[in-house]
Motif scaffolding. Structure first.
Motif, PDB file in Angstrom:
ATOM      1  N   GLY B  15       0.787  -1.222   0.000  1.00  0.00           N
ATOM      2  CA  GLY B  15       0.000   0.000   0.000  1.00  0.00           C
ATOM      3  C   GLY B  15       0.823   1.277   0.000  1.00  0.00           C
ATOM      4  N   GLN B  16       2.112   1.148   0.263  1.00  0.00           N
ATOM      5  CA  GLN B  16       2.963   2.340   0.268  1.00  0.00           C
ATOM      6  C   GLN B  16       3.412   2.697  -1.140  1.00  0.00           C
ATOM      7  OE1 GLN B  16       6.182   1.504   3.035  1.00  0.00           O
ATOM      8  NE2 GLN B  16       5.089   2.566   4.685  1.00  0.00           N
ATOM      9  N   GLU B  17       3.833   3.938  -1.294  1.00  0.00           N
ATOM     10  CA  GLU B  17       4.468   4.374  -2.539  1.00  0.00           C
ATOM     11  C   GLU B  17       5.969   4.143  -2.395  1.00  0.00           C
ATOM     12  OE1 GLU B  17       3.827   8.264  -5.065  1.00  0.00           O
ATOM     13  OE2 GLU B  17       5.327   8.656  -3.516  1.00  0.00           O
ATOM     14  N   VAL B  18       6.564   3.600  -3.442  1.00  0.00           N
ATOM     15  CA  VAL B  18       7.998   3.329  -3.418  1.00  0.00           C
ATOM     16  C   VAL B  18       8.677   4.175  -4.488  1.00  0.00           C
ATOM     17  CG1 VAL B  18       9.786   1.619  -3.865  1.00  0.00           C
ATOM     18  CG2 VAL B  18       7.783   0.992  -2.503  1.00  0.00           C
ATOM     19  N   SER B  74       8.776   5.666  -9.615  1.00  0.00           N
ATOM     20  CA  SER B  74       7.791   5.704  -8.546  1.00  0.00           C
ATOM     21  C   SER B  74       6.730   4.635  -8.785  1.00  0.00           C
ATOM     22  CB  SER B  74       7.133   7.087  -8.480  1.00  0.00           C
ATOM     23  OG  SER B  74       6.190   7.141  -7.435  1.00  0.00           O
ATOM     24  N   LEU B  75       6.581   3.775  -7.797  1.00  0.00           N
ATOM     25  CA  LEU B  75       5.568   2.709  -7.854  1.00  0.00           C
ATOM     26  C   LEU B  75       4.479   3.042  -6.839  1.00  0.00           C
ATOM     27  CD1 LEU B  75       8.026  -0.340  -7.802  1.00  0.00           C
ATOM     28  CD2 LEU B  75       6.977   0.726  -9.810  1.00  0.00           C
ATOM     29  N   PRO B  76       3.281   3.336  -7.300  1.00  0.00           N
ATOM     30  CA  PRO B  76       2.215   3.723  -6.370  1.00  0.00           C
ATOM     31  C   PRO B  76       1.589   2.508  -5.692  1.00  0.00           C
ATOM     32  CG  PRO B  76       1.388   3.761  -8.601  1.00  0.00           C
ATOM     33  CD  PRO B  76       2.850   3.396  -8.700  1.00  0.00           C
ATOM     34  N   ARG B  77       1.386   2.598  -4.398  1.00  0.00           N
ATOM     35  CA  ARG B  77       0.633   1.561  -3.683  1.00  0.00           C
ATOM     36  C   ARG B  77       1.092   0.140  -4.047  1.00  0.00           C
ATOM     37  NH1 ARG B  77      -2.605   5.248  -5.608  1.00  0.00           N
ATOM     38  NH2 ARG B  77      -3.317   3.954  -7.336  1.00  0.00           N
ATOM     39  N   VAL B  78       2.310  -0.172  -3.640  1.00  0.00           N
ATOM     40  CA  VAL B  78       2.889  -1.464  -4.004  1.00  0.00           C
ATOM     41  C   VAL B  78       2.141  -2.607  -3.315  1.00  0.00           C
ATOM     42  CG1 VAL B  78       5.173  -0.553  -4.523  1.00  0.00           C
ATOM     43  CG2 VAL B  78       4.639  -1.304  -2.178  1.00  0.00           C
TER      44      VAL B  78
END
Lengths: 117, 111
Positions: B15-18, B74-78
């Motif tokens: 759920g985090q952005e990476v 940037s990967l949204p909501r991994v």
């Protein structure tokens, strides 16, 4: 469309034996590449075919490695005789001539894991 | 081809952005920046490519500052399925050119 297919997925051979890896690129892709990653190292380029011609083979480690692409379709990579340091994962990739897609992306196969014992 | 530097590994939670940053100080005028993703037992897979500013697709965003000496994937909501190795490549990547891989960033997404 079907992806890049590599065969076999795994191969275990004894030192001194011969192994042949096969790659079937995406139909219509003129560019075919071989890469490999040996244990603990980065993925390295081996060679590049355009149709049946070798465009760049600067990454081939030595003359024990022979790549062919007869007819410009599938390709084979033969290792003869295999040495322990040849163990690793061998990847094949293909791309269209001239790109044509904004991403100029390559499509890789899943690789062949070669273990020389 | 320009050399790239990226973190060896990163951890994140679902759920985090990476954000994974790659340095490429010697990037040339004709070079593009491309990111690949590799899952275990699979070959690398194209994610995104850009030249400058920002590029976004259904998978990720790529941010490139004006000097182009770095880029950030940037990967949204991994999710757990985003656990993979991410490679930053820099070069003139028209079809026909070989790819030069660095060590990549191993992303581990935890529940």
């Amino acid at each position: 469309e079907a992806g890049v297919t590599q065969f076999p997925s795994h191969s275990v051979i004894e030192k001194g034996q011969t192994v042949t890896l096969r790659c079937d690129p995406i139909s219509g892709h003129d560019n075919l590449y071989w890469y490999r990653r040996v244990m603990g190292k980065e993925i390295k380029f081996l060679l590049h075919f355009v149709k049946e011609s070798k465009q760049d083979e600067s990454g081939m480690p030595n003359n024990r490695f022979l790549a062919e692409r007869t007819g410009g379709t599938y390709s084979t990579l033969k290792v003869q005789p295999a040495e322990l340091e040849d163990s690793g994962v061998y990847f094949c990739a293909s791309s269209q001539e001239g790109g044509g897609r904004a991403d100029y992306g390559y499509t890789f196969g899943s690789g062949t894991r070669l273990t020389v014992v | 081809l320009a050399k790239t530097t990226q973190p060896i590994s990163m951890d994140s939670y679902e759920g985090q952005e990476v954000n994974i940053t790659c340095s490429h100080n010697n990037i040339a005028t004709n070079d593009y920046i491309t990111w690949y993703q590799q899952f275990p037992s699979q070959g690398p897979r194209f994610i995104i490519q850009g030249y400058k500013t920002k590029v976004t697709n259904e998978v990720a965003s790529l941010f490139i500052p004006a000097d182009r000496k770095s880029s950030t994937l940037s990967l949204p909501r991994v999710s757990l399925s985003d656990t993979a190795v991410y490679y930053c490549l820099v070069g003139d990547l028209g079809a026909g050119n070989m790819l030069t891989f660095g060590g990549g960033t191993r992303l581990m997404v935890k529940p």
